[in-house]
Design a protein around this motif. Structure first.
Motif, PDB file in Angstrom:
ATOM      1  N   PHE A 106      12.678 -17.226  43.111  1.00 23.95           N
ATOM      2  CA  PHE A 106      13.550 -16.289  44.155  1.00 23.95           C
ATOM      3  C   PHE A 106      13.972 -15.396  43.307  1.00 23.95           C
ATOM      4  O   PHE A 106      14.283 -15.251  42.184  1.00 23.95           O
ATOM      5  N   VAL A 107      13.728 -14.069  44.030  1.00 23.88           N
ATOM      6  CA  VAL A 107      13.909 -12.562  43.441  1.00 23.88           C
ATOM      7  C   VAL A 107      14.753 -11.798  44.498  1.00 23.88           C
ATOM      8  O   VAL A 107      14.609 -12.063  45.371  1.00 23.88           O
ATOM      9  N   THR A 108      14.939 -10.815  43.757  1.00 19.68           N
ATOM     10  CA  THR A 108      15.830  -9.958  44.639  1.00 19.68           C
ATOM     11  C   THR A 108      15.112  -9.188  45.695  1.00 19.68           C
ATOM     12  O   THR A 108      13.916  -8.786  45.046  1.00 19.68           O
ATOM     13  N   SER A 109      15.351  -8.765  46.697  1.00 16.41           N
ATOM     14  CA  SER A 109      14.352  -8.189  47.603  1.00 16.41           C
ATOM     15  C   SER A 109      14.125  -6.561  47.271  1.00 16.41           C
ATOM     16  O   SER A 109      13.211  -5.948  47.522  1.00 16.41           O
ATOM     17  N   ARG A 110      15.150  -6.214  46.294  1.00 20.39           N
ATOM     18  CA  ARG A 110      15.218  -4.981  45.984  1.00 20.39           C
ATOM     19  C   ARG A 110      14.710  -4.872  44.422  1.00 20.39           C
ATOM     20  O   ARG A 110      15.160  -5.500  43.566  1.00 20.39           O
ATOM     21  N   GLY A 111      13.631  -3.941  44.275  1.00 19.60           N
ATOM     22  CA  GLY A 111      13.272  -3.783  42.768  1.00 19.60           C
ATOM     23  C   GLY A 111      12.519  -5.335  42.202  1.00 19.60           C
ATOM     24  O   GLY A 111      12.812  -5.565  40.991  1.00 19.60           O
ATOM     25  N   THR A 112      11.681  -5.653  43.095  1.00 26.73           N
ATOM     26  CA  THR A 112      11.065  -6.951  42.676  1.00 26.73           C
ATOM     27  C   THR A 112       9.960  -6.524  41.938  1.00 26.73           C
ATOM     28  O   THR A 112       8.979  -5.963  42.395  1.00 26.73           O
ATOM     29  N   LYS A 113       9.753  -7.481  40.876  1.00 28.03           N
ATOM     30  CA  LYS A 113       8.470  -7.382  40.001  1.00 28.03           C
ATOM     31  C   LYS A 113       7.429  -8.515  40.412  1.00 28.03           C
ATOM     32  O   LYS A 113       7.941  -9.736  40.510  1.00 28.03           O
ATOM     33  N   SER A 114       6.100  -8.405  40.096  1.00 27.57           N
ATOM     34  CA  SER A 114       5.399  -9.530  40.513  1.00 27.57           C
ATOM     35  C   SER A 114       5.400 -10.462  39.288  1.00 27.57           C
ATOM     36  O   SER A 114       6.116  -9.957  38.182  1.00 27.57           O
ATOM     37  N   CYS A 115       5.239 -11.532  39.789  1.00 29.91           N
ATOM     38  CA  CYS A 115       5.207 -12.465  38.886  1.00 29.91           C
ATOM     39  C   CYS A 115       3.842 -12.832  37.823  1.00 29.91           C
ATOM     40  O   CYS A 115       4.006 -13.488  36.914  1.00 29.91           O
ATOM     41  N   GLY A 116       2.891 -11.969  38.352  1.00 27.47           N
ATOM     42  CA  GLY A 116       1.796 -12.019  37.378  1.00 27.47           C
ATOM     43  C   GLY A 116       0.613 -12.872  37.959  1.00 27.47           C
ATOM     44  O   GLY A 116      -0.350 -12.550  37.785  1.00 27.47           O
ATOM     45  N   ARG A 117       0.857 -13.626  39.081  1.00 30.22           N
ATOM     46  CA  ARG A 117      -0.046 -14.435  39.456  1.00 30.22           C
ATOM     47  C   ARG A 117      -0.775 -13.880  40.551  1.00 30.22           C
ATOM     48  O   ARG A 117      -0.409 -13.002  41.310  1.00 30.22           O
ATOM     49  N   GLU A 118      -2.126 -14.408  40.759  1.00 25.68           N
ATOM     50  CA  GLU A 118      -2.916 -13.949  41.827  1.00 25.68           C
ATOM     51  C   GLU A 118      -2.409 -13.980  43.371  1.00 25.68           C
ATOM     52  O   GLU A 118      -1.807 -15.129  43.458  1.00 25.68           O
ATOM     53  N   GLY A 119      -2.160 -13.029  44.234  1.00 25.70           N
ATOM     54  CA  GLY A 119      -1.799 -13.177  45.369  1.00 25.70           C
ATOM     55  C   GLY A 119      -0.402 -12.965  45.713  1.00 25.70           C
ATOM     56  O   GLY A 119       0.348 -13.124  46.642  1.00 25.70           O
ATOM     57  N   CYS A 120       0.452 -12.514  44.577  1.00 33.93           N
ATOM     58  CA  CYS A 120       1.898 -12.326  44.467  1.00 33.93           C
ATOM     59  C   CYS A 120       2.104 -11.259  45.300  1.00 33.93           C
ATOM     60  O   CYS A 120       1.451 -10.097  45.232  1.00 33.93           O
ATOM     61  N   PRO A 121       2.922 -11.291  46.304  1.00 40.57           N
ATOM     62  CA  PRO A 121       3.074  -9.888  47.219  1.00 40.57           C
ATOM     63  C   PRO A 121       3.869  -8.769  46.703  1.00 40.57           C
ATOM     64  O   PRO A 121       4.042  -7.773  47.334  1.00 40.57           O
TER      65      PRO A 121
END
Ligand SMILES: [Zn+2]
Length: 85
Positions: free
Chosen positions: A67-82
């Protein structure tokens, strides 16, 4: 000597009463002031909550499930992360 001592006693009692009433009045005013501040804060608090919410929407990443904030979200680094990395 006796008369002087009565005067002195009365004077002392008068001073004590004045101080006592003074504190009583100050205490009452202070109580009133504190109540006003409290009411004011309550009003301001509720209105500011409506005007600018401090909470952010949390969205879950479809890949990692974090769960991440909708603003200023960073990728988790996994493939296919939106989210952009
Ligand atoms: Zn992710």
């Amino acid at each position: 000597m006796f008369g002087f001592s009565i005067q002195k006693l009365l004077f002392t009692v008068a001073i004590v009463l004045i101080v006592w009433y003074g504190f009583k009045i100050i205490g009452r005013l202070d109580k009133k002031r504190k109540a006003q501040i409290k009411a004011h804060r309550r009003q301001r608090g509720s209105s500011s909550r409506v005007a600018q919410p401090t909470t952010e929407d949390m969205v879950a990443c479809v890949v990692c499930g974090t769960f991440v904030t909708s603003r200023g979200t960073k990728s988790c680094g996994r493939e296919g992360c939106p989210y952009p990395g």
